[in-house]
Design a protein around this motif. Sequence first.
Motif, PDB file in Angstrom:
ATOM      1  N   ILE A 334       0.824  -1.206   0.000  1.00 49.89           N
ATOM      2  CA  ILE A 334       0.000   0.000   0.000  1.00 49.89           C
ATOM      3  C   ILE A 334       0.859   1.258   0.000  1.00 49.89           C
ATOM      4  CG2 ILE A 334      -0.198   0.098   2.542  1.00 49.89           C
ATOM      5  CD1 ILE A 334      -3.222   0.815   2.041  1.00 49.89           C
ATOM      6  N   SER A 335       0.357   2.328  -0.591  1.00 50.38           N
ATOM      7  CA  SER A 335       1.005   3.632  -0.536  1.00 50.38           C
ATOM      8  C   SER A 335       0.270   4.487   0.491  1.00 50.38           C
ATOM      9  CB  SER A 335       0.970   4.330  -1.902  1.00 50.38           C
ATOM     10  OG  SER A 335       1.339   5.687  -1.766  1.00 50.38           O
ATOM     11  N   LEU A 336       0.892   4.731   1.619  1.00 44.13           N
ATOM     12  CA  LEU A 336       0.249   5.538   2.650  1.00 44.13           C
ATOM     13  C   LEU A 336       0.127   7.013   2.257  1.00 44.13           C
ATOM     14  CD1 LEU A 336       1.617   3.942   5.938  1.00 44.13           C
ATOM     15  CD2 LEU A 336      -0.529   3.511   4.744  1.00 44.13           C
ATOM     16  N   PRO A 337       1.124   7.626   1.575  1.00 46.07           N
ATOM     17  CA  PRO A 337       0.925   9.021   1.149  1.00 46.07           C
ATOM     18  C   PRO A 337      -0.286   9.197   0.227  1.00 46.07           C
ATOM     19  CG  PRO A 337       3.255   8.472   1.061  1.00 46.07           C
ATOM     20  CD  PRO A 337       2.521   7.201   1.332  1.00 46.07           C
ATOM     21  N   ARG A 338      -0.513   8.242  -0.667  1.00 44.80           N
ATOM     22  CA  ARG A 338      -1.678   8.333  -1.554  1.00 44.80           C
ATOM     23  C   ARG A 338      -2.975   8.145  -0.772  1.00 44.80           C
ATOM     24  NH1 ARG A 338       0.758   4.712  -6.572  1.00 44.80           N
ATOM     25  NH2 ARG A 338       2.612   6.026  -6.900  1.00 44.80           N
ATOM     26  N   LEU A 339      -2.943   7.256   0.220  1.00 41.85           N
ATOM     27  CA  LEU A 339      -4.124   7.080   1.071  1.00 41.85           C
ATOM     28  C   LEU A 339      -4.397   8.349   1.865  1.00 41.85           C
ATOM     29  CD1 LEU A 339      -6.364   5.375   2.335  1.00 41.85           C
ATOM     30  CD2 LEU A 339      -4.686   4.540   3.996  1.00 41.85           C
ATOM     31  N   LEU A 420      -9.055   2.453  -6.605  1.00 39.02           N
ATOM     32  CA  LEU A 420      -7.606   2.553  -6.396  1.00 39.02           C
ATOM     33  C   LEU A 420      -7.078   1.486  -5.442  1.00 39.02           C
ATOM     34  CD1 LEU A 420      -7.330   6.449  -6.104  1.00 39.02           C
ATOM     35  CD2 LEU A 420      -7.187   5.011  -8.146  1.00 39.02           C
ATOM     36  N   PHE A 421      -7.997   0.796  -4.735  1.00 40.92           N
ATOM     37  CA  PHE A 421      -7.630  -0.345  -3.898  1.00 40.92           C
ATOM     38  C   PHE A 421      -7.781  -1.616  -4.734  1.00 40.92           C
ATOM     39  CE2 PHE A 421      -8.902   2.978  -1.050  1.00 40.92           C
ATOM     40  CZ  PHE A 421      -8.190   2.797   0.142  1.00 40.92           C
ATOM     41  N   PRO A 439      -2.598   3.877  -8.321  1.00 42.23           N
ATOM     42  CA  PRO A 439      -3.153   2.917  -7.361  1.00 42.23           C
ATOM     43  C   PRO A 439      -2.713   3.180  -5.925  1.00 42.23           C
ATOM     44  CG  PRO A 439      -1.447   1.892  -8.702  1.00 42.23           C
ATOM     45  CD  PRO A 439      -1.698   3.235  -9.288  1.00 42.23           C
ATOM     46  N   ILE A 440      -3.552   2.763  -5.001  1.00 47.70           N
ATOM     47  CA  ILE A 440      -3.240   2.878  -3.578  1.00 47.70           C
ATOM     48  C   ILE A 440      -2.756   1.552  -3.013  1.00 47.70           C
ATOM     49  CG2 ILE A 440      -4.369   3.118  -1.310  1.00 47.70           C
ATOM     50  CD1 ILE A 440      -5.854   5.521  -2.437  1.00 47.70           C
TER      51      ILE A 440
END
Length: 475
Positions: A334-339, A420-421, A439-440
């Motif tokens: 997962i990308s936390l900045p994108r989340l 995006l998930f 994507p996330i």
Amino acid sequence: TTIYFCRNAFKLNRTFILTGCREYLYISMYLRDVVFVIQSQRNSFHVRQAEKLRKDLLLQTQALQESPPVILLLHTLSDNEGDWSILPLLPDLSSQFGKNSSWIMFLEEDTRVKLEKLHEVLKTFDRRKEWFLGKPLHDEESTIIHHYAFSENPAAFQYPDFSAGWALSIPLVNRLTSKIEEEPLKSDFTIDLKHEVALYIWEDGKGPRLKGVPELCTIPEHNPRAQYCATTVSSQSPLCGQPVKSDNIFIAVKTCKKFHSDRVPVVKKTWGKQASLLEYYSDYADPSIPTINLGVPNTERGHCGKTFAILRRFLSSHVPNTDWLLIVDDDTLISLPRLQALLSCYDFSEPVCLGERYGYGLGQGGYSYITGGGGMVFSREAVVQLLASGCKCYSNDAPDDMVLGMCLNALRVPVTHSPLFHQARPEDYAKEFLAHQTPISFHKHWNIDPIAVFNKWLKNDKHTEGLEKSTKDEL
């Protein structure tokens, strides 16, 4: 009337020579003959997005001096949870518009539409025939999310990218309605809706295949090539202000002893470094990680007991008080900045449950749920309401995501979908589908190098830096 669209024209002696021509049957049609269905959701952010699109369509209609078309917001049409899966909605659409309209045009909230261009495109198809129009996607290899369909030749079957918009002619809607009324929809899983809708329409070769329309596009709206498109996509990922701070998201990673040595190190080498508040929950307390044993035995599947223990812990004094909870598997990437950027669009005071939405039994009522592998995001208010409702697991190994879906359905709390998930690996999705996404998350380490996948698809990159810059500019 037969008309021709030609790419080139030149004069030879006194004769005009036309090349690259396509022949179309032109049948008079007005914008009011098109019914637009915006695939909206009940969450307040998504309602605003859908209303914005509807307003834009009406303004374009006014500029064209046309009578306005019918524009429907899907989430307002009924209380039936299955409406988002489209097929249960068709009988109502047929009943209301089956005699006086020509097309049902489906749009996602983020689809950008050039109404005049779209009108011209639809005119080139004989509305008296059955048409299923869209931007085609196909699988490169057979994939679990499509139940390994067409395993001998996955590219042979095409299905629409909903982001570009897609359309059904009224004769097709009416016939599908008759089929649904004669043979009720099966009580089954809804996993990848766009593929499942295409399969249902195709009906093992008895129905029409998807007709690719080049003017239905998923390139960014400001791309120079977009001048030829009737639809495009937004060129930016969601960002509604200051990204949520990392110390306002509590992250729970579900693991077990047998994965401590291979999966947990991947988390620590990749996205775990982006987290401010993260705990690992296992069946074995290992101080070297460290992991926390919540007193729930490990199960080979389901993990409902462990997930509900995490929900209770989130509201306890044992962890910092945050507005958001993220629950992931130990093989989630997962990308936390994108989340953090995405969550800027949601109101934490509302009960928000966010991720990749699946469904079960939607043809017969059923319920929606956030599939766990791609990550489940909850606002504090959602967790409070879930636990206050008395919702419980019927066994420790019950499917946690589905049990939560049943509970949310009973509470009338919406399950909010973000494409995006991802529940599966990048390889399991069509290349063109991922091409217009930032994507996330992805899920599973099977047959891949998870660190390489993270670095390619999710690592803190120019896009994330752009999010930070644009936020500063707005402020």
